[in-house]
Design an enzyme around this catalytic site. Structure first.
Site, short mmCIF file in Angstrom:
data_model
loop_
_atom_site.label_atom_id
_atom_site.label_comp_id
_atom_site.label_asym_id
_atom_site.label_seq_id
_atom_site.Cartn_x
_atom_site.Cartn_y
_atom_site.Cartn_z
CB ALA A 12 -0.88 -0.24 1.24
CB ALA A 13 4.41 1.76 0.02
N GLY A 14 2.68 2.21 -2.65
CA GLY A 14 2.56 3.72 -3.93
C GLY A 14 2.33 4.07 -3.68
NE ARG A 18 -1.15 4.29 -12.70
CZ ARG A 18 -1.31 3.14 -12.83
NH1 ARG A 18 -2.00 2.24 -13.69
NH2 ARG A 18 -0.50 2.28 -11.62
CE1 TYR A 108 1.58 -6.39 -5.45
CE2 TYR A 108 0.55 -5.86 -8.00
CZ TYR A 108 1.18 -6.41 -7.06
OH TYR A 108 2.15 -7.43 -7.79
CG ASP A 110 -4.15 -1.54 -6.27
OD1 ASP A 110 -4.08 -2.74 -5.85
OD2 ASP A 110 -4.00 -0.92 -7.27
CG ASN A 177 0.08 -9.64 -11.42
OD1 ASN A 177 -0.66 -10.54 -11.20
ND2 ASN A 177 0.96 -9.70 -11.30
CG ASN A 376 -27.57 21.63 19.93
OD1 ASN A 376 -27.97 21.76 19.27
ND2 ASN A 376 -27.09 20.03 19.59
C1 UD1 Z 1 0.39 -4.13 -10.99
C2 UD1 Z 1 1.16 -5.61 -11.61
C3 UD1 Z 1 0.29 -6.07 -12.40
C4 UD1 Z 1 -0.88 -6.72 -12.16
C5 UD1 Z 1 -1.42 -5.03 -11.54
C6 UD1 Z 1 -2.61 -5.91 -10.68
C7 UD1 Z 1 3.26 -5.19 -10.65
C8 UD1 Z 1 5.17 -4.67 -11.60
N1 UD1 Z 1 2.87 -5.28 -11.69
O1 UD1 Z 1 0.67 -2.83 -11.51
O2 UD1 Z 1 1.61 -6.74 -13.31
O3 UD1 Z 1 -1.53 -6.77 -13.42
O4 UD1 Z 1 -0.75 -5.09 -9.99
O5 UD1 Z 1 -3.51 -5.03 -10.48
O6 UD1 Z 1 3.77 -5.61 -9.25
N2 UD1 Z 1 3.28 -0.30 -3.90
C9 UD1 Z 1 4.11 -0.64 -3.03
N3 UD1 Z 1 5.08 0.14 -3.16
C10 UD1 Z 1 5.74 0.25 -4.29
C11 UD1 Z 1 5.01 0.62 -5.50
C12 UD1 Z 1 3.45 -0.29 -5.36
O7 UD1 Z 1 3.59 -0.96 -1.90
O8 UD1 Z 1 6.55 1.28 -4.81
C13 UD1 Z 1 1.96 -0.68 -4.44
C14 UD1 Z 1 0.94 -0.10 -4.29
O9 UD1 Z 1 0.58 0.31 -3.16
C15 UD1 Z 1 -0.21 -0.35 -4.86
C16 UD1 Z 1 -0.16 -1.84 -5.02
O10 UD1 Z 1 1.59 -2.34 -4.41
O11 UD1 Z 1 -1.57 -1.31 -3.56
C17 UD1 Z 1 0.60 -2.38 -7.00
O12 UD1 Z 1 0.76 -0.85 -7.52
P1 UD1 Z 1 0.08 -0.28 -7.89
O13 UD1 Z 1 1.07 0.93 -9.26
O14 UD1 Z 1 -0.93 0.06 -8.62
O15 UD1 Z 1 1.04 -1.06 -9.67
P2 UD1 Z 1 0.38 -1.97 -10.81
O16 UD1 Z 1 0.63 -0.52 -11.93
O17 UD1 Z 1 -1.97 -1.73 -10.77
MG MG Z 2 -2.35 -0.97 -9.36
#
Ligand code: UD1
Ligand code: MG
Length: 451
Positions: A12-14, A18, A108, A110, A177, A376
């Site tokens: 959840a660190a991303g 977007r 993930y 999300d 994936n 009140n």
């Molecule tokens: C990712 C997958 C993709 C998959 C998709 C499914 C990778 C490289 N790609 O892409 O193959 O089809 O999810 O939904 O894994 N996060 C961190 N730290 C980071 C980056 C991300 O904790 O440094 C977390 C984000 O908060 C998020 C999750 O990882 O909850 C996925 O990251 P996101 O950037 O959404 O990956 P996608 O591009 O969706």
């Molecule tokens: Mg994603």
């Protein structure tokens, strides 16, 4: 087999770039609940041996909401592979072969639609196949930005290619994936340690561990899951689609449990909304968090309820607002343009038109007339209003709190009540009416002379 020997890692660190938001992506709400909370709910029945949530810098809100799950900070966020590495370090010593955790389930944050059965099925499938890595696959209508799953002739998983790095042919692959992975714990640290950033985004992609595992001769497999459960949320448009999907599920579940929704697509529920049997919800009603509605109650159109309990057989609205702490006992009537906050209305009490009732107790069968309000708040402090049973509060009364109206009392219309009213008393607190016969004719004549 017991499922307690796995650890769940939730990423959840991303930056959620977007989403274009100041709020961490996983804190955006679906059906009134942060999306990461939905995921933890699905995990809960599986009792993981550990739950580690990877959060970014300044994401205290996420750490708080996931507690008592552990959280670790990944700073800076260098990709999903780097995030898993951070979590694995936090689990160091607890993973096989030193520790008892045999598997790592990576989720993930999300991806909030996963069901408990799907997660347990995934763990079972990895054990059945003894794969070092099992990846969830799905076939969405649009493969879009998802990583593509490349399979060998015998159906084993060869590698995952991120959309940004995929060739034209790979872009056409429909199996993608879904974002969940089960990794055998004894290989996990070695696999993520071997990741690099030589890709389109210069990130450590978790997905590259499949290619690395294959090079080491480890078996990798994929299992196809319903795309509906694996929807990832990256944009506001996807958030809205997810909300619509969750609402459809919640409405369906409500109807399956014996609730009438006259126009289901116009009713908005929260994941914790509890509606008993034979409740009727008219069109255009919104439920915020924490609402329960008892058997046979009717919520009429354009009402908004949050943090409220509506007793059996009650009737709310149309155009009513129940705010946190509103408790309606059985057969209470709350009508149009009535707002209730932090107040309890006893059995059979009625406030049918244009009222504000805040910080109050209203006794059973008491009637609150049109336009009556509790005052009140003095601008600094809040005070309580207590009204006994079987009382009658006349229209347009202002009850200036703190104040008590005794049981059975009648308050005359238009009163401003500043002192306690004894039980069974008639209280009138308004200017006296004065009638002067014929004076209207005189006044009109005088006014016309001035023309
Ligand atoms: C990712 C997958 C993709 C998959 C998709 C499914 C990778 C490289 N790609 O892409 O193959 O089809 O999810 O939904 O894994 N996060 C961190 N730290 C980071 C980056 C991300 O904790 O440094 C977390 C984000 O908060 C998020 C999750 O990882 O909850 C996925 O990251 P996101 O950037 O959404 O990956 P996608 O591009 O969706
Ligand atoms: Mg994603």
């Amino acid at each position: 087999m017991s499922q307690s020997s796995f650890a769940a890692i939730i990423l959840a660190a991303g930056n959620g770039t977007r989403m274009k938001s100041a709020i961490p992506k996983v804190m955006h709400r679906i059906a009134g609940r942060p999306m990461i909370a939905h995921l933890l709910d699905a995990l809960h029945p599986l009792s993981p041996a550990a739950r580690v949530v990877v959060v970014g810098q300044q994401m205290d809100s996420v750490a708080r909401i996931v507690s008592p799950a552990e959280s670790v900070v990944q700073d800076p966020p260098l990709g999903t592979g780097d995030a898993v590495r951070t979590a694995l370090h936090a689990l160091d010593g607890r993973l096989a072969p030193q520790g008892g955790i045999a598997e790592v389930l990576v989720l993930y944050g999300d991806t909030p639609f996963l069901a408990t059965d799907t997660l347990s099925g995934l763990l079972a499938e990895r054990r059945r196949t003894s794969a070092a890595i099992l990846v969830s696959g799905m076939r969405p209508a649009e493969p879009g930005a998802y990583g593509r799953l490349v399979l060998s002739a015998d159906g084993a998983l060869e590698c995952i290619v991120e959309a940004a790095d995929a060739s034209f042919e790979q872009q056409a692959i429909g199996l993608v994936n879904g974002g969940i992975m089960v990794i055998e714990a004894r290989h996990a640290l070695d696999l993520v340690a071997a990741l690099d950033r030589s890709n389109a985004k210069s990130e450590f992609y978790l997905t590259d561990i499949v290619r690395i595992a294959r090079r080491k001769g480890l078996a990798c497999r994929t299992v196809e899951l319903p795309a509906e459960e694996l929807i990832g949320i990256n944009t506001r448009a996807e958030l809205a689609e997810a909300e619509a999907l969750m609402q459809r599920r919640l409405r369906r579940a409500a109807m399956d449990s014996g609730v009438t929704l006259i126009a289901p697509e116009t009713v908005f529920l929260c994941s914790d909304t509890r509606l008993d049997r034979d409740v009727v919800i008219e069109p255009n009603v919104t439920f915020g968090p924490g609402v329960t509605v008892g058997e046979g109650a009717r919520i009429c159109s354009f009402s908004y309820l949050e943090g409220a309990a509506v007793g059996a057989g009650s009737r709310v609205g149309p155009f009513a607002r129940l705010r946190p702490g509103a408790i309606l006992e059985e057969a209470v009537h709350v009508g149009n343009f009535v707002e209730i906050k932090a107040s309890r209305l006893g059995v059979g009490a009625k406030a049918n038109h244009l009222s504000y009732i805040g910080d109050s107790e209203v006794g059973a069968r008491t009637n609150i007339g049109a336009g009556a309000i509790t005052c009140n708040y003095d601008g600094v402090n809040k005070f309580r209003t207590i009204i006994g049973e079987d009382a009658f509060i006349g229209s347009n009364t202002a009850l200036v709190a703190p104040v008590t109206v005794g049981a059975g009392a009648i308050v005359g219309a238009g009163s401003v009540v500043t002192r306690d009213v004894p039980a069974d008393a008639l209280s009138i607190a308004r200017g006296q009416q004065v009638d002067k016969p014929g004076r209207a004719v005189e006044i009109r004549a005088r006014l016309r002379r001035k023309d």
